[in-house]
Write a protein that holds these residues in place. Structure first.
Motif, mmCIF file in Angstrom:
data_model
loop_
_atom_site.group_PDB
_atom_site.id
_atom_site.type_symbol
_atom_site.label_atom_id
_atom_site.label_comp_id
_atom_site.label_asym_id
_atom_site.label_seq_id
_atom_site.Cartn_x
_atom_site.Cartn_y
_atom_site.Cartn_z
ATOM 1 N N MET A 179 6.204 3.291 -10.297
ATOM 2 C CA MET A 179 5.642 4.523 -9.758
ATOM 3 C C MET A 179 6.338 5.730 -10.382
ATOM 4 O O MET A 179 5.703 6.723 -10.749
ATOM 5 N N ALA A 180 7.658 5.640 -10.544
ATOM 6 C CA ALA A 180 8.404 6.733 -11.152
ATOM 7 C C ALA A 180 7.979 6.929 -12.605
ATOM 8 O O ALA A 180 7.854 8.053 -13.085
ATOM 9 N N ARG A 181 7.716 5.822 -13.279
ATOM 10 C CA ARG A 181 7.327 5.924 -14.686
ATOM 11 C C ARG A 181 5.927 6.524 -14.819
ATOM 12 O O ARG A 181 5.669 7.341 -15.695
ATOM 13 N N VAL A 182 5.044 6.101 -13.945
ATOM 14 C CA VAL A 182 3.669 6.577 -14.027
ATOM 15 C C VAL A 182 3.590 8.062 -13.683
ATOM 16 O O VAL A 182 2.906 8.834 -14.348
ATOM 17 N N THR A 183 4.287 8.453 -12.630
ATOM 18 C CA THR A 183 4.149 9.833 -12.177
ATOM 19 C C THR A 183 5.189 10.744 -12.809
ATOM 20 O O THR A 183 5.070 11.958 -12.718
ATOM 21 N N LEU A 212 4.189 -5.479 -14.437
ATOM 22 C CA LEU A 212 2.813 -5.058 -14.708
ATOM 23 C C LEU A 212 2.018 -4.874 -13.423
ATOM 24 O O LEU A 212 1.229 -3.941 -13.285
ATOM 25 N N ASP A 213 2.261 -5.762 -12.480
ATOM 26 C CA ASP A 213 1.531 -5.639 -11.235
ATOM 27 C C ASP A 213 1.961 -4.385 -10.499
ATOM 28 O O ASP A 213 1.149 -3.665 -9.931
ATOM 29 N N GLY A 214 3.267 -4.128 -10.538
ATOM 30 C CA GLY A 214 3.777 -2.904 -9.921
ATOM 31 C C GLY A 214 3.151 -1.696 -10.583
ATOM 32 O O GLY A 214 2.796 -0.717 -9.931
ATOM 33 N N ARG A 215 2.973 -1.779 -11.876
ATOM 34 C CA ARG A 215 2.432 -0.644 -12.601
ATOM 35 C C ARG A 215 0.963 -0.408 -12.267
ATOM 36 O O ARG A 215 0.566 0.717 -11.979
ATOM 37 N N VAL A 247 8.446 11.214 -12.099
ATOM 38 C CA VAL A 247 9.501 11.832 -11.288
ATOM 39 C C VAL A 247 10.683 10.870 -11.201
ATOM 40 O O VAL A 247 10.517 9.679 -11.383
ATOM 41 N N PRO A 248 11.899 11.386 -10.933
ATOM 42 C CA PRO A 248 13.038 10.478 -10.768
ATOM 43 C C PRO A 248 12.809 9.546 -9.572
ATOM 44 O O PRO A 248 12.120 9.915 -8.624
ATOM 45 N N ILE A 249 13.414 8.366 -9.644
ATOM 46 C CA ILE A 249 13.225 7.372 -8.593
ATOM 47 C C ILE A 249 13.637 7.917 -7.234
ATOM 48 O O ILE A 249 12.988 7.661 -6.226
ATOM 49 N N SER A 250 14.702 8.706 -7.238
ATOM 50 C CA SER A 250 15.197 9.187 -5.949
ATOM 51 C C SER A 250 14.191 10.108 -5.258
ATOM 52 O O SER A 250 14.211 10.237 -4.045
ATOM 53 N N PHE A 251 13.295 10.715 -6.017
ATOM 54 C CA PHE A 251 12.286 11.577 -5.398
ATOM 55 C C PHE A 251 11.295 10.777 -4.560
ATOM 56 O O PHE A 251 10.727 11.280 -3.606
ATOM 57 N N LEU A 252 11.081 9.546 -4.967
ATOM 58 C CA LEU A 252 9.978 8.794 -4.370
ATOM 59 C C LEU A 252 10.172 8.587 -2.886
ATOM 60 O O LEU A 252 9.231 8.636 -2.112
ATOM 61 N N LEU A 253 11.422 8.301 -2.492
ATOM 62 C CA LEU A 253 11.655 8.077 -1.072
ATOM 63 C C LEU A 253 12.011 9.354 -0.355
ATOM 64 O O LEU A 253 11.666 9.551 0.794
ATOM 65 N N ALA A 254 12.727 10.226 -1.060
ATOM 66 C CA ALA A 254 13.305 11.365 -0.359
ATOM 67 C C ALA A 254 12.361 12.559 -0.306
ATOM 68 O O ALA A 254 12.502 13.409 0.559
ATOM 69 N N ARG A 255 11.396 12.641 -1.199
ATOM 70 C CA ARG A 255 10.583 13.842 -1.238
ATOM 71 C C ARG A 255 9.145 13.558 -0.892
ATOM 72 O O ARG A 255 8.713 12.428 -0.802
ATOM 73 N N GLY A 256 8.417 14.638 -0.767
ATOM 74 C CA GLY A 256 7.023 14.520 -0.356
ATOM 75 C C GLY A 256 6.161 13.885 -1.426
ATOM 76 O O GLY A 256 6.619 13.513 -2.503
ATOM 77 N N GLN A 257 4.909 13.768 -1.087
ATOM 78 C CA GLN A 257 3.989 13.064 -1.972
ATOM 79 C C GLN A 257 3.520 13.938 -3.127
ATOM 80 O O GLN A 257 3.280 13.455 -4.226
ATOM 81 N N ASN A 313 0.825 -1.174 0.000
ATOM 82 C CA ASN A 313 0.000 0.000 0.000
ATOM 83 C C ASN A 313 0.871 1.240 0.000
ATOM 84 O O ASN A 313 1.038 1.923 0.993
ATOM 85 N N LEU A 314 1.437 1.521 -1.149
ATOM 86 C CA LEU A 314 2.306 2.667 -1.259
ATOM 87 C C LEU A 314 1.537 3.902 -0.851
ATOM 88 O O LEU A 314 0.359 4.020 -1.143
ATOM 89 N N GLN A 315 2.193 4.759 -0.186
ATOM 90 C CA GLN A 315 1.635 6.068 0.062
ATOM 91 C C GLN A 315 0.321 6.002 0.819
ATOM 92 O O GLN A 315 -0.605 6.745 0.561
ATOM 93 N N SER A 316 0.253 5.079 1.736
ATOM 94 C CA SER A 316 -1.000 4.974 2.457
ATOM 95 C C SER A 316 -1.174 6.166 3.395
ATOM 96 O O SER A 316 -2.249 6.448 3.867
ATOM 97 N N SER A 317 -0.112 6.858 3.651
ATOM 98 C CA SER A 317 -0.226 7.958 4.593
ATOM 99 C C SER A 317 -0.806 9.203 3.935
ATOM 100 O O SER A 317 -0.945 10.233 4.568
ATOM 101 N N ALA A 318 -1.156 9.099 2.673
ATOM 102 C CA ALA A 318 -1.807 10.183 1.953
ATOM 103 C C ALA A 318 -1.054 11.493 2.076
ATOM 104 O O ALA A 318 0.159 11.516 1.977
#
Lengths: 445, 1087
Positions: B521-525, B674-677, B527-537, B23-28
């Motif tokens: 997630m990086a491909r869909v949105t 595909l499931d990740g996507r 943003v660079p991969i490094s943003f996903l963990l280090a930056r806000g939602q 549940n990625l980003q469940s913290s909304a």
């Protein structure tokens, strides 16, 4: 009740020497010991034996530790086996995230095709591979030597597995007293007061052994029984009644009834013939091996007699110089859960060849955490080796190339089969004694 | 929590999302400004990071280079003249350097050069320097300003910039200003385009500086003092580049032969290093053959430090003694390299390269060389970002090894260290250093876990127990120094442990498919991969909005979150719960992706919103306006199609495609992608709503979010009404249907039928019937039946879930979760067992009996202590806590007892609540479980009963049982109480011990007696009891200790593990102690 003096047939006698000191725990205490010492002692002790065995077979190969292995070099490694088993139950299963869909009923046997063997010594572990490695035949805790070499991917390719073989055996006594037939009677699984046990059947056995049955011929046969060994599981106790709450008085009766009935029978038996009683897995004794003798307070009647002897499990003794060793069956039952063999006697034979009667202790078989020795190592090979509480009567005369001879006996549960076993101390011949309430017969083998 | 929920703050009213694995980003969305850091660019000049050559010494370690060469990447056979370069980029950053004379001859002086790091299909590393891309932003062109005024405006701005940036080395600030026809994203406008000024600046940081000047206002001749609203001025430079070049995170880039230059000077350690103009890049969208993953290299590592007794290791004092490394190539299931670097000799480990060194300096430098030669694209580990990496850097600093921190891909370039202060409610504020390693993505599994999963503990041990189902041996850090100071054998022991810690993150990564999920997630949105963990939602949504706006010639205004975070609006509706134990099947009707559907159905967007003052002004025909239940107006798609609905449509369509492909895919790796996507797409769709409601976010628009929730409420009510109107006896149905509960996006209906199959049939029919009454694409779906269903209150229920009529799927619970950190294991066990008995066994008396016997066990002191342990992390020392807390006080007390083993900052403190003097404060009643065991200290059963068990139990039983509280918590089973006597309390020193009868506790005189004369007759029975106690304990002792041996993987060595997270740790200790006590009891019979 039984007046031996008036019997015309005098019962034969045999010199009895108990050898249970190894298994006596009275001087031992739980003080925070761990099991590693036991494995250490086991490996240390059996290493000497295996070193000489290995050097006889492969005089040129060097004995190495696992860390000292050099890739590709043929050598010998001595260590303790650990069998990686995916089905092996673990106490951590209780904490599984979700209650498993599969019921927690344990299967009878945990062997799986993907099991593999790891050899461990003080320095490290290595996985054993090769065509000669049969994980199904081995269990965790066996000390062996392997001949082979370390492969490129850090596994040990085994060319041959070497076992210690039978321990040295004392001289079988030459029959001084004109070669008389003297029998020792083995019985197990009496389970008094169990639903399947027939009290009359047990009484028949007692009557037979005490010489109250049959004609003169039968009685003379009974008079040749010099010793009786009851190998475990003698009573059926309802442990579920002991919940921590105080026990209701009617339940108190239920609890005490089986042991009272047993005491009654043992009193008759002990009056007639020397009797040893070993604790078994369901008896009111401790759980871990070696099990300590059943307490005298349980047998107010029988314990009066000097012929009554509460033994340990395993139990070792000599009768006229014949060395007899036996267990109430836990060691063999545990092997049956974690390895495969054609018969129970084959398991027994393996333990003799491994020179260790309970290799799965402590891994899957409860045992006391010894720090100074391993009492289950066979320093001397017995002449008679029995194991109680088995499904059926099996026997085999095992002889190795050096002429060591052992009589192996799987003693069946009496309550299910009505069978006791008689072994002749003169020549190790063995036959079963079937008792049933409608017929009395004796089958020689 | 409850009061907040009602307030309709989007951070708590989650966009409807079903519980899914990962549940990625469940913290909304964050509601507190502290959580969301402002994103800003930072210009770093290349030469600042470079070390001079004389500072560089070779590590000069013998034997190392031979080993390293085996592990290198395959040597490329590459012809730069003829071959196209195709690679998957993983990291994009920029650096300030001299402009390239060949590619950008028109510019001189410092310019921003973008760097893309990636891997080719063959596994070669690529560094692609992108030139010519310049930072820019927009302002609206003031009325009356024409093309002729531009040079003047540029001149004024340049002067202003120079004035405020006197120290800058840049010869020029504003490189270009041009007029463009664009439109603002905000509000519906009839005019199709207006004039904007595009201002291009020399360096990325100048965007913010220039924005500041323009916002404050400048004096323009003829127009007077003017301040400007800027557009797209808060976009990070790297993201700006990606948007403009249509690059998304982790996609494949192709550069045609001839359009790039082979960098003659080797600036990096990459195998292929090229220079290219930004407009020569070909970006492949991640589909078809370009959806694959390159074989990039993942390095998992862990370090061990020898701390001093009683202190958590500090880099100023404590040496790094071991570093374990594991290199895995993406797509392969076995690690390629396993090695460990140790300080001082270490015995060999089978299958692992053990490299031992005499000095710490050599260890560190060997690791540096190792990283350089292994050349990982992704560095993973557990808590590496907050501990391992900063520790290594600071340790090297303390040892004055200046050449150590060259871990990145740029030759001679040191890692950048940024001071960050990390604060959150769970962890308190921690000063830490953020380490930026150029060209390598850091992926800290701890951060990923904390972000994606809600767990009671995030220690590596409990995380791996949870996901991998295995316990990890845990060596207390006070023992580590002892092991290090022992011999080669003990150090080997430590190395094995260290290796396991390096291996587990890799296994977690594989098991939870983090690589696939995050790259998708990086491909869909975008943003660079490094943003996903280090930056806000919010940057993920912003990135999509920016991309879409660009297509539509729209500009995103830079509106700072004006709200103070207190603006709220009404949240989702929750229908009154008819609490109780429902023994008839309950059909659940769910709205599929409710909030995204609403936004699509009603065309809710920034650019369709009509301001109240505009309604009359714009003169829009009323049939083209929809009024939302919350009173806002939006135009219908005929006039203007919103970009948010469009983004959502694309996301959901893409998800549908991914799901369809997933069904057909056979290759497990392809399936994983595909499931990740599809997961990433779903989460992204759901987060759009939250973005509009985040009042301190990038582009809040409460009109949209409140409209969404108001529609949602309306739909739930509507559904309820329709169901109850249609399914009743009047209309020929067998029973009156009843809506028992409804929440956000689902409605629970009891149709009255008793069969699951009938309920399913009715549910399906109702869903279809009601769906027809909604605007597309809003759709009501029937998914599942609960039977039986225990509804406790709003947001709290449990039930057996059925999706097919034959057999139930699982037990589903909500709001009864027992993963709260301050609960002990007992609560969880009891609740789970009760629910199991009630729902699956349908045995309510059995459940009651179970609770009673558990409570009785608790009061009779028969409870396994490990079930009572409560654990809390110690984040700072006692003085820093404003309020006294139980675990902090305990840590202080333990320090006084023995400083060496006491928990220090950063440790987790386990404790139990013990009986104390009357009136003692709660925090005084905490005690170390081990201490409790050893000294027989009585626990406080009342505390556990009242503060831990009672609430969750009553919650479950109140709907079922009359007088639940009385029955469960005050019955006869609570009367027998047994309290152990502490062996260390003061008064016991004066007490004289006297033997008592084992049967009836009457004191007896003789030393050698066991029973009083009255109990003599019960000898056998009482003996049974003693012996059966010993039996049970022996069994337990054996199973526990052999399990620990198996876990540590050695039979011949003592078990050292002190993992307090392990469920059997205390049991193991207790079994040992209880057994020796039981033995003493047994011995009393041997008179």
């Amino acid at each position: 009740m039984v007046e031996l003096a008036e019997t015309r047939l005098p019962r034969k006698q045999a010199a009895y020497t108990p050898k249970d000191e190894e298994f006596d725990l009275r001087s031992q205490k739980y003080k925070g010991q761990q099991y590693s010492h036991l494995y250490y002692c086991r490996l240390h002790k059996l290493r000497e034996v295996l070193t000489s065995v290995a050097q006889q077979s492969y005089p040129k190969a060097r004995v190495r530790t696992i860390l000292g292995l050099e890739e590709g070099e043929d050598c010998i490694v001595i260590g303790t086996l650990y069998k990686q088993m995916q089905l092996k139950p673990s106490i951590l299963d209780e904490y599984a995230k979700e209650r498993s869909v599969i019921p927690l009923v344990s299967p009878r046997n945990f062997v799986h095709a993907n099991d593999y063997l790891i050899l461990e010594d003080e320095s490290g572990r290595i996985r054993l591979v090769g065509d000669t490695v049969f994980p199904t035949a081995y269990v965790t805790g066996v000390v062996i030597a392997v001949y082979g070499y370390e492969g490129s991917d850090g596994e040990f390719v085994v060319k041959q597995m070497l076992e210690p073989g039978l321990a040295p055996q004392g001289q079988f006594p030459s029959q001084s007293s004109s070669g008389e037939d003297k029998y020792v009677a083995l019985v197990s699984g009496l389970r008094t007061c169990a639903s399947e046990a027939n009290p009359l059947q047990f009484q028949l056995l007692v009557d037979y052994l005490t010489g109250h049955l049959g004609d003169e011929k039968e009685q003379s046969a009974a008079a040749k029984v010099v010793h009786v060994v009851i190998a475990g599981d003698s009573v059926h106790l309802q442990y579920n009644l002991l919940t921590g709450q105080s026990v209701q008085s009617k339940d108190q009766q239920k609890l005490v009834e089986p042991i009272k009935e047993l005491d009654l029978a043992l009193t008759q038996l002990a009056a007639a013939v020397p009797t040893d009683i070993m604790p078994g897995s369901n008896d009111p004794a401790n759980f871990s091996l070696p099990q300590q003798p059943l307490h005298a307070c349980l047998f107010p009647g029988a314990s009066v007699y000097s012929t009554f002897f509460a033994a340990t499990n395993p139990h070792c003794f000599e009768l006229d110089g014949v060395r007899i060793l036996g267990t109430s069956g836990q060691n063999i039952d545990d092997l049956d859960k974690y390895s495969v063999a054609d018969s129970k006697v084959e398991f027994m034979e393996r333990t003799l060849r491994w020179r260790h009667i309970a290799p799965t202790a402590p891994d899957t078989l409860g045992c006391y955490p010894y720090t100074d020795r391993d009492p289950f190592i066979l320093n001397a090979c017995p002449h008679i080796y029995f194991c109680g509480n088995q499904k059926k009567y099996e026997t085999k005369l095992l002889q190795d190339e050096r002429g060591r001879t052992v009589r192996l006996i799987s003693v069946p549960r009496f309550c299910d089969t009505g069978v006791a076993v008689l072994v002749n101390l003169k020549n190790l011949d063995c036959h079963s004694l079937s008792l049933s309430t409608d017929m009395l017969k004796s089958n020689g083998i | 929590m409850d009061s907040k929920r009602k307030a309709g703050n989007p951070s708590t009213t989650l966009p409807p999302s079903k519980r899914v694995q990962g549940n990625l980003q469940s913290s909304a969305f964050p509601s507190q400004p502290t959580d969301e850091e402002e994103d800003y660019d930072e210009d770093v000049f290349m030469e600042e990071l470079l070390l001079r050559d004389e500072e560089l010494r070779d590590s000069g370690i013998e034997g190392l280079s031979a080993r390293l060469s085996r592990w290198r990447r395959p040597q490329p056979q590459f012809d730069f003249k003829l071959q196209n370069i195709v690679f998957q980029q993983l990291d994009i950053d920029y650096i300030i350097g001299e402009s390239n004379k060949q590619l950008t001859p028109q510019r001189s002086g410092p310019v921003a050069i973008l760097r893309m790091f990636g891997v080719t299909t063959e596994g070669h590393s690529v560094c692609c320097n992108v030139h010519g891309f310049q930072p820019y932003f927009y302002i609206s062109c003031p009325d009356g300003m024409g093309p002729d005024d531009i040079p003047k405006f540029k001149h004024i701005l340049e002067a202003k910039m120079r004035e405020s940036n006197r120290n800058s080395k840049s010869p020029i600030f504003i490189t270009n200003v041009e007029l463009m026809h664009k439109r603002s994203l905000m509000y519906y406008q009839q005019q199709k385009s207006r004039l904007f000024l595009k201002i291009t600046v020399a360096l990325p940081t100048m965007v913010a500086a220039c924005r500041g000047i323009l916002e404050r206002g400048i004096l323009i001749e003829g127009l007077g003092q003017k301040s400007f609203l800027t557009y797209e001025s808060n976009v990070l430079f790297a993201l700006r580049f990606m948007i403009d070049c249509d690059i998304v995170g982790g996609n494949w880039i192709e550069i045609i032969a001839g359009s790039y230059f082979d960098t003659g000077r080797k600036l990096t350690y990459c195998q292929l290093e090229i220079d290219v103009l930004y407009d020569k890049l070909i970006s492949h969208s991640p589909s078809g053959q370009y959806s694959k993953m390159a074989p990039f290299r993942i390095l998992s590592f862990d370090i061990e430090c020898a701390g001093r007794k009683g202190h958590f290791p500090e880099p100023e004092h404590d040496p790094v003694i071991q570093i374990a490394n594991l290199l895995t190539i993406q797509g392969e299931d076995k690690p390629k390299v396993r090695n460990v670097l140790t300080l001082k000799s270490c015995s060999p480990i089978v299958g692992v390269d053990v490299m031992s060194f005499d000095t710490e300096r050599e260890v560190l430098l060997a690791w540096r060389d190792l990283v350089r030669e292994l050349d990982p694209d992704i560095i993973i580990g557990y808590n590496i970002c907050k501990f391992d990496l900063p520790y290594l850097i600071e340790r090297a600093e303390a040892l004055k090894i200046v050449e150590f921190p060259i871990l990145g891909r740029i030759r001679n370039s040191c890692v950048r260290v940024k001071d960050t202060s990390f604060s959150s409610r769970q962890y308190g504020t921690r000063e830490s250093k953020e380490i930026l390693i150029e060209g390598r993505v850091q992926f800290d599994l701890l951060q990923a876990m904390q972000r994606d999963y809600k767990l009671s503990s995030y220690s590596l041990n409990s995380v791996s127990a949870h996901f991998l189902g295995e316990q990890k041996e845990d060596v207390h850090h006070s023992i580590i120094a002892d092991l290090q100071n022992g011999n080669a054998e003990t150090r080997r022991r430590l190395a094995v442990y260290c290796l396991k810690d390096a291996y587990l993150p890799q296994r977690l990564l594989d098991k939870l498919m983090f690589i696939y999920n995050y790259i998708e997630m990086a491909r869909v949105t975008g943003v660079p991969i490094s943003f996903l963990l280090a930056r806000g939602q919010s940057i993920k949504v912003l990135s999509q909005i920016l991309r879409k706006s660009k297509q539509k010639n729209l500009l995103v205004p830079n509106v700072k979150g004006q709200g103070s975070g207190q603006d709220t609006f009404e949240g989702a509706t929750v229908l009154e719960a008819k609490a109780g134990f429902h023994e008839k099947p309950i059909a659940t009707l769910d709205f599929a992706s409710l909030y995204p559907s609403i936004m699509m159905a009603y065309n809710l967007c920034y650019c369709t919103l009509v301001r109240a003052e505009d309604i009359s002004k714009l003169n829009i025909p009323p049939e083209h306006i929809s009024r939302t239940p919350s009173g806002e107006s939006f135009v219908k798609p005929v006039l203007e199609k919103g970009i948010l609905p469009e983004i959502l449509e694309e996301l959901l369509a893409a998800r549908k495609r991914a799901k369809a492909d997933l069904k057909e895919a056979t290759d497990p790796l392809e399936k994983a992608v595909l499931d990740g996507r599809q997961l990433a797409l779903k989460i992204s769709a759901n987060s759009v709503y939250g973005f509009t409601g985040a009042t301190v976010g990038q582009l809040p628009c409460l009109e949209i979010s409140s409209s969404v929730t108001s529609y949602g409420r309306q739909m739930i009510e509507h559904t309820k009404k329709l169901v109850e109107e249609r399914y009743n006896i009047k209309n020929g149905y067998e029973f009156d249907a009843e809506v028992v509960y409804g929440d956000t996006d689902s409605v629970m209906v009891q149709f009255g039928v008793s069969g699951v199959e009938q309920a399913m049939k009715l549910g399906r029919e109702a869903a279809e019937h009601i769906s027809a009454t909604f605007t597309k694409p809003i759709k009501l779906e029937f998914e599942k039946v609960y039977f039986p269903y225990l509804l406790i209150s709003k947001k709290r229920y449990a039930g057996l879930l059925w999706t097919k009529p034959e057999v139930h799927d699982k037990m589903d619970t909500k709001g009864i979760e027992t993963v709260r950190r301050d609960n002990c294991l007992l609560v969880k066990n009891v609740v789970t067992e009760c629910l199991h008995k009630i729902l699956i066994d349908r045995d309510i008396p059995g459940a009651v009996q179970f609770v009673k016997s558990t409570i009785s066990d608790l009061l009779m002191n028969r409870m396994d202590l490990s079930l009572l342990v409560i654990t809390k992390g110690l984040t700072k020392t006692g003085d820093d806590y404003a309020v006294k807390a139980a675990h902090v006080e305990l840590a202080e007390r333990m320090r006084k007892r023995d400083a060496a083993t006491a928990p220090s900052v950063g440790d987790r403190v386990p404790y139990v609540i013990i009986k104390a003097a009357k009136g003692a404060k709660a925090y005084e009643k905490s005690e170390d479980p081990i201490y409790v065991l050893e000294n027989n200290i009585p626990i406080d059963p009342q505390y556990y009963l009242e503060n831990q068990l009672s609430k969750p139990l009553l919650r479950i039983f109140e709907p079922i049982l009359k007088n639940a509280s009385k029955e469960l918590l005050h019955g006869s089973h609570t009367r027998a109480v047994s309290i152990s006597t502490p062996s260390n309390s003061g008064i016991m020193k004066f007490a004289k011990k006297q033997l008592s009868c084992i049967g009836c506790k009457t004191p007896i005189s003789g030393e050698d007696q066991t029973l009083c004369k009255h109990c003599k007759g019960r000898e056998a029975e009482l003996y049974y009891r003693t012996v059966s106690n010993v039996r049970d304990l022996e069994t337990l002792f054996n199973r526990l200790w052999t399990q620990c041996q198996r876990c540590q993987g050695s039979l011949h060595q003592d078990v050292l593990c002190t993992s307090r997270d392990c469920p059997i740790f205390y049991r193991r200790k207790k079994a040992q102690k209880d057994l020796s006590e039981a033995e003493v009891q047994l011995e009393r019979w041997d008179f």
